[in-house]
Scaffold this motif. Structure first.
Motif, PDB file in Angstrom:
ATOM      1  N   PRO A 143       0.793  -1.233   0.000  1.00  0.00           N
ATOM      2  CA  PRO A 143       0.000   0.000   0.000  1.00  0.00           C
ATOM      3  C   PRO A 143       0.829   1.288   0.000  1.00  0.00           C
ATOM      4  O   PRO A 143       0.404   2.281  -0.571  1.00  0.00           O
ATOM      5  CB  PRO A 143      -0.822  -0.129   1.287  1.00  0.00           C
ATOM      6  N   LYS A 144       1.971   1.276   0.630  1.00  0.00           N
ATOM      7  CA  LYS A 144       2.766   2.494   0.731  1.00  0.00           C
ATOM      8  C   LYS A 144       3.550   2.793  -0.543  1.00  0.00           C
ATOM      9  O   LYS A 144       4.154   3.859  -0.663  1.00  0.00           O
ATOM     10  CB  LYS A 144       3.731   2.385   1.915  1.00  0.00           C
ATOM     11  N   ASN A 145       3.554   1.866  -1.477  1.00  0.00           N
ATOM     12  CA  ASN A 145       4.329   2.057  -2.709  1.00  0.00           C
ATOM     13  C   ASN A 145       3.493   2.761  -3.770  1.00  0.00           C
ATOM     14  O   ASN A 145       2.273   2.815  -3.692  1.00  0.00           O
ATOM     15  CB  ASN A 145       4.825   0.710  -3.234  1.00  0.00           C
ATOM     16  N   SER A 146       4.187   3.254  -4.805  1.00  0.00           N
ATOM     17  CA  SER A 146       3.545   4.024  -5.864  1.00  0.00           C
ATOM     18  C   SER A 146       3.326   3.156  -7.096  1.00  0.00           C
ATOM     19  O   SER A 146       3.948   2.109  -7.268  1.00  0.00           O
ATOM     20  CB  SER A 146       4.410   5.230  -6.232  1.00  0.00           C
ATOM     21  N   ILE A 147       2.458   3.637  -7.978  1.00  0.00           N
ATOM     22  CA  ILE A 147       2.280   2.998  -9.274  1.00  0.00           C
ATOM     23  C   ILE A 147       2.816   3.888 -10.386  1.00  0.00           C
ATOM     24  O   ILE A 147       2.797   3.501 -11.557  1.00  0.00           O
ATOM     25  CB  ILE A 147       0.805   2.651  -9.543  1.00  0.00           C
ATOM     26  N   VAL A 148       3.288   5.096 -10.044  1.00  0.00           N
ATOM     27  CA  VAL A 148       3.911   5.986 -11.013  1.00  0.00           C
ATOM     28  C   VAL A 148       5.055   6.711 -10.324  1.00  0.00           C
ATOM     29  O   VAL A 148       4.967   7.049  -9.135  1.00  0.00           O
ATOM     30  CB  VAL A 148       2.895   6.997 -11.589  1.00  0.00           C
ATOM     31  N   SER A 149       6.135   6.904 -11.062  1.00  0.00           N
ATOM     32  CA  SER A 149       7.306   7.586 -10.516  1.00  0.00           C
ATOM     33  C   SER A 149       8.030   8.302 -11.646  1.00  0.00           C
ATOM     34  O   SER A 149       8.053   7.817 -12.786  1.00  0.00           O
ATOM     35  CB  SER A 149       8.245   6.582  -9.824  1.00  0.00           C
ATOM     36  N   CYS A 150       8.615   9.441 -11.327  1.00  0.00           N
ATOM     37  CA  CYS A 150       9.284  10.271 -12.334  1.00  0.00           C
ATOM     38  C   CYS A 150      10.736  10.497 -11.962  1.00  0.00           C
ATOM     39  O   CYS A 150      11.059  10.728 -10.786  1.00  0.00           O
ATOM     40  CB  CYS A 150       8.602  11.628 -12.467  1.00  0.00           C
ATOM     41  N   GLY A 151      11.600  10.436 -12.970  1.00  0.00           N
ATOM     42  CA  GLY A 151      12.967  10.900 -12.818  1.00  0.00           C
ATOM     43  C   GLY A 151      13.048  12.350 -13.262  1.00  0.00           C
ATOM     44  O   GLY A 151      12.041  13.074 -13.281  1.00  0.00           O
ATOM     45  N   ILE A 152      14.244  12.789 -13.624  1.00  0.00           N
ATOM     46  CA  ILE A 152      14.386  14.159 -14.111  1.00  0.00           C
ATOM     47  C   ILE A 152      13.501  14.378 -15.337  1.00  0.00           C
ATOM     48  O   ILE A 152      12.774  15.372 -15.427  1.00  0.00           O
ATOM     49  CB  ILE A 152      15.860  14.466 -14.442  1.00  0.00           C
ATOM     50  N   ALA A 153      13.558  13.456 -16.281  1.00  0.00           N
ATOM     51  CA  ALA A 153      12.845  13.665 -17.547  1.00  0.00           C
ATOM     52  C   ALA A 153      12.226  12.386 -18.073  1.00  0.00           C
ATOM     53  O   ALA A 153      11.991  12.264 -19.267  1.00  0.00           O
ATOM     54  CB  ALA A 153      13.781  14.266 -18.583  1.00  0.00           C
ATOM     55  N   HIS A 154      11.983  11.400 -17.218  1.00  0.00           N
ATOM     56  CA  HIS A 154      11.331  10.180 -17.667  1.00  0.00           C
ATOM     57  C   HIS A 154      10.315   9.733 -16.622  1.00  0.00           C
ATOM     58  O   HIS A 154      10.355  10.171 -15.470  1.00  0.00           O
ATOM     59  CB  HIS A 154      12.349   9.067 -17.949  1.00  0.00           C
TER      60      HIS A 154
END
Length: 477
Positions: A142-153
């Protein structure tokens, strides 16, 4: 001192908060998205550019206020924002919205003229429909994400535990085997059933559940890493970029989580309960094919290997196999041999030597084929940019290096002391040399270190003596 952020509705619950380099985003009550911070690239989604917003501002993902969207997750990159949401009506799949800096395809193919406003990423819908996938409803933890961003990806998790990636691919962070930017999302190969993941500036870490038939091994989990590795952020023992997910380690107990900073990574795991009698409790075990070694012993072995300074280039594979003379080629070529396919260079056939010399940091795939001398040619040699091509001048140069150097690493590309330059030219040109020839080379190849490399020597030698040959032909006519 920490201070309470004002601006959220009373009695609201902040479900998720994420921070980029210049701005922050928060999910409130699953329906409201608030942003604050710098807005020089439109990353706040206000519909215009501005210096900054110092208090949280609510934004609308759709112009129609009556369209109530339920937000699953959100992420912030350096100067862009991505939100995963779904309509309140049943039966509709999740969709992605993005806004902010439009460079490097990081917004996923939206209208760049409206980059400062939330826009539906239509390319991800097309990809999901084509591949018959859906965005994950929630992470397995539950504490984890389903979307994540780097600098440009951006990485988005699907229901099968695979990744969709788009944006900047300059450092291999998309994991697709090349270095190109992608507007349309691509599936990261080799990774599925992901439990948790994290994105750094230009690299990614993911934890995958390993499917095992044996019940005792059902909790084995593998850590993958890919992307930029200039500072060893992938933890693979070197600084080579990885264009596709590479296995970092496999643990036989539950991993609590992972995190990625700008140029470093962390994996938190529970200590193994199945340990040897004398093994310390604070060691995390890494399981190989036939034995179990602790991280401490793994580091010792790796450092010992580094201290040996052994070359990755075997003596028999010093030059491109398709450029060797027939008598030398026969000693290292066989009816069947291992070749490699290089994805970044788009070469389907690369010999073993070029794979070690010219394609060390590239994403390659090995295969075992029958070698046909009359048909098969190394794609690296055919490209004209092979740095391992054989020539009789280079063989003489390398022999001089081998005979005069005292380094234990003789089989690699070395340097020749300038004191042996005159002797080298005399061997290459037994017909005779003038003082002008020697002076020209010494001036052109002069360096503070007093040494010359093959690349520098070839750059001067071939054009210089080719010009002399042409001048002699003109004089004869």
């Amino acid at each position: 001192m920490p201070a309470r952020i004002r601006g959220f509705p009373e009695d609201s619950i902040v479900r998720r908060i994420t921070c980029g380099r210049w701005h922050c985003a928060a999910l409130v009550d699953r329906h409201q998205v608030f942003l604050w911070g710098r807005n020089h690239c439109g990353q706040l989604g206000l519909g215009f550019l501005s210096r900054a917003c110092v208090t949280p501002v609510k934004i609308l993902l759709e112009p129609d206020e009556d369209c109530l969207l339920s937000v699953r997750d959100l992420a912030a990159g350096e100067a862009h924002t991505v939100v995963i949401a779904e309509a309140g009506h049943a039966g509709l799949d999740a969709r992605a919205y993005s806004w902010g800096d439009p460079n490097d395809s990081r917004l996923g193919g939206v209208d760049v003229r409206l980059h400062h406003s939330p826009q539906l990423v239509k390319t991800i819908n097309h990809t999901l429909e084509r591949l018959r996938l859906n965005i994950a409803k929630e992470a397995q933890q539950p504490k984890n994400s389903i979307v994540s961003c780097g600098i440009a990806h951006t990485l988005v998790l699907t229901t099968t535990g695979q990744f969709l990636a788009w944006g900047c691919g300059k450092y291999g962070q998309l994991g697709y085997g090349d270095l190109w930017d992608r507007e349309e999302p691509v599936v990261v190969p080799g990774v599925h059933s992901v439990l948790t993941f994290a994105t750094g500036n230009r690299h990614n870490i993911a934890v995958q559940r390993v499917a095992e038939a044996h019940a005792a091994l059902a909790k084995r989990e593998t850590v993958y890493a890919w992307g930029s590795n200039a500072f060893g952020e992938l933890g693979l023992g070197d600084t080579n970029v990885r264009l596709q997910p590479a296995t970092l380690c496999t643990l036989n107990e539950s991993i609590k989580g992972c995190a990625a900073g700008a140029r470093h990574s962390l994996v938190l795991a529970r200590a193994s309960s199945t340990r040897s009698r004398n093994a310390p409790w604070n060691r995390i075990s890494i399981h190989g094919d036939s034995e179990e070694i602790s991280i401490f012993h793994f580091d010792v072995l790796r450092n010992k290997f580094k201290d040996r300074r052994q070359s990755h280039v075997l003596p028999g594979l010093r030059y491109c196999l398709d450029t060797l003379p027939a008598d030398q080629n026969a000693s290292v070529r066989f009816t069947y041999e291992s070749v490699l396919r290089c994805f970044p260079c788009r070469q389907s056939y690369v010999c073993r030597s070029c794979a070690r010399r010219c394609h060390t940091n590239h994403n390659v795939e090995a295969k075992f084929v029958r070698w046909m001398p009359s048909c098969d040619r190394c794609g690296c040699a055919e490209s004209g940019s092979c740095s391992a091509a054989w020539s009789w001048e280079r063989s003489i140069f390398d022999n001089f290096v081998t005979q005069t150097t005292t380094s234990p690493n003789k089989v690699t590309d070395g340097v020749l002391d300038m004191r042996h330059f005159k002797e080298l030219l005399q061997v290459m040109h037994p017909e005779g040399l003038s003082e002008d020839d020697i002076d020209s080379g010494e001036v052109a190849l002069h360096s503070r270190a007093g040494t010359i490399t093959w690349a520098a020597f070839q750059k001067w030698h071939n054009p210089y003596f080719e010009e002399i040959r042409r001048a002699a032909e003109v004089d004869q006519t």
